[in-house]
Write a protein that holds these residues in place. Sequence first.
Motif, PDB file in Angstrom:
ATOM      1  N   VAL A 243       0.830  -1.219   0.000  1.00 26.85           N
ATOM      2  CA  VAL A 243       0.000   0.000   0.000  1.00 26.85           C
ATOM      3  C   VAL A 243       0.857   1.258   0.000  1.00 26.85           C
ATOM      4  CG1 VAL A 243      -1.859  -1.200   1.211  1.00 26.85           C
ATOM      5  CG2 VAL A 243      -0.177   0.128   2.531  1.00 26.85           C
ATOM      6  N   SER A 244       2.154   1.099  -0.211  1.00 32.01           N
ATOM      7  CA  SER A 244       3.055   2.250  -0.108  1.00 32.01           C
ATOM      8  C   SER A 244       2.764   3.327  -1.140  1.00 32.01           C
ATOM      9  CB  SER A 244       4.517   1.791  -0.225  1.00 32.01           C
ATOM     10  OG  SER A 244       4.765   1.208  -1.493  1.00 32.01           O
ATOM     11  N   LYS A 245       2.119   2.963  -2.236  1.00 31.24           N
ATOM     12  CA  LYS A 245       1.801   3.946  -3.273  1.00 31.24           C
ATOM     13  C   LYS A 245       0.299   4.071  -3.465  1.00 31.24           C
ATOM     14  CE  LYS A 245       6.140   3.000  -5.728  1.00 31.24           C
ATOM     15  NZ  LYS A 245       6.761   2.544  -7.003  1.00 31.24           N
ATOM     16  N   ALA A 246      -0.461   3.776  -2.400  1.00 30.50           N
ATOM     17  CA  ALA A 246      -1.916   3.735  -2.520  1.00 30.50           C
ATOM     18  C   ALA A 246      -2.599   4.857  -1.754  1.00 30.50           C
ATOM     19  CB  ALA A 246      -2.436   2.387  -2.037  1.00 30.50           C
ATOM     20  N   ALA A 247      -1.920   5.979  -1.572  1.00 33.60           N
ATOM     21  CA  ALA A 247      -2.520   7.085  -0.823  1.00 33.60           C
ATOM     22  C   ALA A 247      -3.787   7.595  -1.490  1.00 33.60           C
ATOM     23  CB  ALA A 247      -1.513   8.221  -0.665  1.00 33.60           C
ATOM     24  N   GLU A 248      -3.854   7.488  -2.812  1.00 35.12           N
ATOM     25  CA  GLU A 248      -5.030   7.981  -3.522  1.00 35.12           C
ATOM     26  C   GLU A 248      -6.220   7.044  -3.385  1.00 35.12           C
ATOM     27  OE1 GLU A 248      -4.986   7.119  -7.990  1.00 35.12           O
ATOM     28  OE2 GLU A 248      -2.856   7.128  -7.506  1.00 35.12           O
ATOM     29  N   ALA A 249      -6.023   5.885  -2.757  1.00 34.59           N
ATOM     30  CA  ALA A 249      -7.110   4.921  -2.652  1.00 34.59           C
ATOM     31  C   ALA A 249      -8.298   5.484  -1.889  1.00 34.59           C
ATOM     32  CB  ALA A 249      -6.619   3.645  -1.986  1.00 34.59           C
TER      33      ALA A 249
ATOM     34  N   SER B 290      -9.119   4.935   1.281  1.00 32.57           N
ATOM     35  CA  SER B 290      -9.287   4.236   2.538  1.00 32.57           C
ATOM     36  C   SER B 290      -7.999   4.195   3.340  1.00 32.57           C
ATOM     37  CB  SER B 290      -9.778   2.808   2.280  1.00 32.57           C
ATOM     38  OG  SER B 290      -8.980   2.180   1.306  1.00 32.57           O
ATOM     39  N   LEU B 291      -6.935   4.777   2.807  1.00 40.33           N
ATOM     40  CA  LEU B 291      -5.643   4.795   3.485  1.00 40.33           C
ATOM     41  C   LEU B 291      -5.157   6.232   3.628  1.00 40.33           C
ATOM     42  CD1 LEU B 291      -3.937   1.852   1.593  1.00 40.33           C
ATOM     43  CD2 LEU B 291      -4.945   1.804   3.871  1.00 40.33           C
ATOM     44  N   ASP B 292      -4.752   6.587   4.831  1.00 41.07           N
ATOM     45  CA  ASP B 292      -4.285   7.935   5.100  1.00 41.07           C
ATOM     46  C   ASP B 292      -2.787   8.030   4.815  1.00 41.07           C
ATOM     47  OD1 ASP B 292      -5.091  10.589   6.591  1.00 41.07           O
ATOM     48  OD2 ASP B 292      -3.131   9.998   7.372  1.00 41.07           O
ATOM     49  N   THR B 293      -2.380   9.101   4.173  1.00 43.81           N
ATOM     50  CA  THR B 293      -0.971   9.243   3.790  1.00 43.81           C
ATOM     51  C   THR B 293      -0.036   9.232   4.990  1.00 43.81           C
ATOM     52  OG1 THR B 293      -1.283  11.647   3.756  1.00 43.81           O
ATOM     53  CG2 THR B 293      -1.490  10.482   1.658  1.00 43.81           C
ATOM     54  N   SER B 294      -0.470   9.825   6.101  1.00 41.07           N
ATOM     55  CA  SER B 294       0.390   9.853   7.281  1.00 41.07           C
ATOM     56  C   SER B 294       0.597   8.453   7.844  1.00 41.07           C
ATOM     57  CB  SER B 294      -0.196  10.783   8.350  1.00 41.07           C
ATOM     58  OG  SER B 294      -1.450  10.313   8.789  1.00 41.07           O
ATOM     59  N   LEU B 295      -0.424   7.612   7.749  1.00 41.97           N
ATOM     60  CA  LEU B 295      -0.279   6.244   8.229  1.00 41.97           C
ATOM     61  C   LEU B 295       0.667   5.461   7.334  1.00 41.97           C
ATOM     62  CD1 LEU B 295      -1.203   3.938  10.144  1.00 41.97           C
ATOM     63  CD2 LEU B 295      -2.853   3.360   8.372  1.00 41.97           C
ATOM     64  N   ILE B 296       0.518   5.615   6.016  1.00 44.46           N
ATOM     65  CA  ILE B 296       1.412   4.917   5.097  1.00 44.46           C
ATOM     66  C   ILE B 296       2.860   5.293   5.372  1.00 44.46           C
ATOM     67  CG2 ILE B 296       2.063   4.679   2.673  1.00 44.46           C
ATOM     68  CD1 ILE B 296      -0.885   5.058   1.956  1.00 44.46           C
ATOM     69  N   THR B 297       3.094   6.576   5.623  1.00 43.00           N
ATOM     70  CA  THR B 297       4.452   7.035   5.944  1.00 43.00           C
ATOM     71  C   THR B 297       4.938   6.413   7.234  1.00 43.00           C
ATOM     72  OG1 THR B 297       4.083   9.138   4.801  1.00 43.00           O
ATOM     73  CG2 THR B 297       5.886   9.059   6.404  1.00 43.00           C
ATOM     74  N   ALA B 298       4.067   6.364   8.246  1.00 45.33           N
ATOM     75  CA  ALA B 298       4.453   5.810   9.543  1.00 45.33           C
ATOM     76  C   ALA B 298       4.761   4.316   9.457  1.00 45.33           C
ATOM     77  CB  ALA B 298       3.342   6.056  10.565  1.00 45.33           C
ATOM     78  N   LEU B 299       4.104   3.615   8.561  1.00 40.47           N
ATOM     79  CA  LEU B 299       4.343   2.179   8.414  1.00 40.47           C
ATOM     80  C   LEU B 299       5.721   1.884   7.836  1.00 40.47           C
ATOM     81  CD1 LEU B 299       0.890   0.993   7.040  1.00 40.47           C
ATOM     82  CD2 LEU B 299       1.905   0.347   9.236  1.00 40.47           C
ATOM     83  N   GLY B 300       6.269   2.811   7.075  1.00 43.87           N
ATOM     84  CA  GLY B 300       7.587   2.594   6.488  1.00 43.87           C
ATOM     85  C   GLY B 300       7.600   1.373   5.582  1.00 43.87           C
ATOM     86  N   ALA B 301       8.616   0.517   5.739  1.00 40.20           N
ATOM     87  CA  ALA B 301       8.764  -0.661   4.895  1.00 40.20           C
ATOM     88  C   ALA B 301       7.631  -1.658   5.095  1.00 40.20           C
ATOM     89  CB  ALA B 301      10.105  -1.334   5.165  1.00 40.20           C
ATOM     90  N   GLN B 302       6.983  -1.622   6.261  1.00 38.04           N
ATOM     91  CA  GLN B 302       5.872  -2.547   6.517  1.00 38.04           C
ATOM     92  C   GLN B 302       4.719  -2.346   5.529  1.00 38.04           C
ATOM     93  OE1 GLN B 302       5.151  -3.542  10.971  1.00 38.04           O
ATOM     94  NE2 GLN B 302       5.729  -1.379  10.939  1.00 38.04           N
ATOM     95  N   ALA B 303       4.593  -1.128   5.017  1.00 38.92           N
ATOM     96  CA  ALA B 303       3.500  -0.831   4.089  1.00 38.92           C
ATOM     97  C   ALA B 303       3.606  -1.643   2.804  1.00 38.92           C
ATOM     98  CB  ALA B 303       3.493   0.660   3.764  1.00 38.92           C
ATOM     99  N   GLN B 304       4.769  -2.212   2.528  1.00 36.17           N
ATOM    100  CA  GLN B 304       4.966  -2.947   1.289  1.00 36.17           C
ATOM    101  C   GLN B 304       4.478  -4.388   1.365  1.00 36.17           C
ATOM    102  OE1 GLN B 304       9.077  -2.529   0.123  1.00 36.17           O
ATOM    103  NE2 GLN B 304       9.106  -0.338   0.572  1.00 36.17           N
ATOM    104  N   SER B 305       4.048  -4.834   2.559  1.00 33.14           N
ATOM    105  CA  SER B 305       3.622  -6.229   2.687  1.00 33.14           C
ATOM    106  C   SER B 305       2.626  -6.380   3.822  1.00 33.14           C
ATOM    107  CB  SER B 305       4.845  -7.135   2.908  1.00 33.14           C
ATOM    108  OG  SER B 305       4.472  -8.492   2.914  1.00 33.14           O
TER     109      SER B 305
END
Length: 288
Positions: free
Chosen positions: A201-207, A209-224
Motif C-alpha cells: 500500500v506504499s503507493k496507494a494514498a489515492e485509494a 481508505s488509506l491515510d498518507t500519514s499512516l502509510i508514511t508511519a508504516l515505512g517498509a511494513q507498508a509494502q507487505s
Amino acid sequence: MTIRRFGAAVFAATLLAPTLSACTGTAETGAGATPTVSGSASPAPSGTVSPGPSGAVSGDAKQALLNSTNEIKNGNFRFTMSGAGSTAQGQVHQPSQSAQLKISLGEAGSDLMLALDLIHAKPDSWVKLDLGGQVAPSLPPALRELNLDKYQHLDQTKIQGNRSLGFDFDKLDPAGSAVLTQGITEVRQTGEGAYAGTVDVSKAAEAGSLDTSLITALGAQAQSLPFTARLDPQGRLNELIIKIPATGQTEAQDVKITYSDYGNATEAPKPPADQTVEAPAELYNLLK
C-alpha cells in the motif's frame, strides 16, 4: 482546540489515522476497536505461487481480484468502510450523478465525537454535522453553532480539491479498491470466492481508505500487509480486509471495505429546502 484535516478521499478520510486533537493532546477515537476478520489472513511466503483448494495459482488469483473491481467503475453500488474506531457507509449512483455518505468518528462517550452526513447531487452538495463527546461543551462557540440539525449547503468553489467535502464523479470508488488490488504482491485462493495474501500500500494514498500519514508511519511494513478478500458469485468484490500493524501511538487495526447492491443503488435523496442553510466559513475551516 483544532480538528486536523481528514486527509483522504472524501468518504474515508479518517479511517486510518488519529484525526481529532484536543487542547491537551490527541483524542484517540475508538482505540482498540477492531472489526472481525473473516477468512484466513496467513499468506504464503512472499514470492511464492500457491495453489488453492480450487487449483488456482497466484497469477490467476490476482487477476480475479483485479477483475473484481471492474463493476465498481459503473458507479452504482452501496459500500461500507470501518477501521480505527470510525465507520462510513453510503451509496454511489452515477446514473443520477448523486452520492451519499455517512461518517462517524468516536462515540458519545469519547473525548470528541464527529458525525457527518454528506449528500452530493451534481451540481450541489450538502453536509449535516454533529459534534459531541466529553469535550464538546468546551468547543469554541463558532464550532458548537455548527450543530444546526440541518443540512448545510456547500459552495462548490470552496470545496474544489477538498478531499473531505468534495466528490469527483470521474473517480467513483470512495475506497479506491482498484488501486489497492493493483498493489497485491502475493495471493492464493483459500476457498470459493475467497482469497488471502499480501498487498503493497506504499503507493496507494489515492485509494481513499488509506491515510498518507499512516502509510508514511508504516515505512517498509507498508509494502507487505496481510489481506483477505471475498467475491460474490458474479466475481465482484464483496469484502476486502487489510490488517494494519501498530505504529507509534496507533494500535494495530483492521480496515474493512464492503460492496453490495451492484446495479441496484438509488438516487441520493436531496434534503428538503426547509432543512437546509448555507454553510458558514467555520465549516470550511473545520474540514479543510
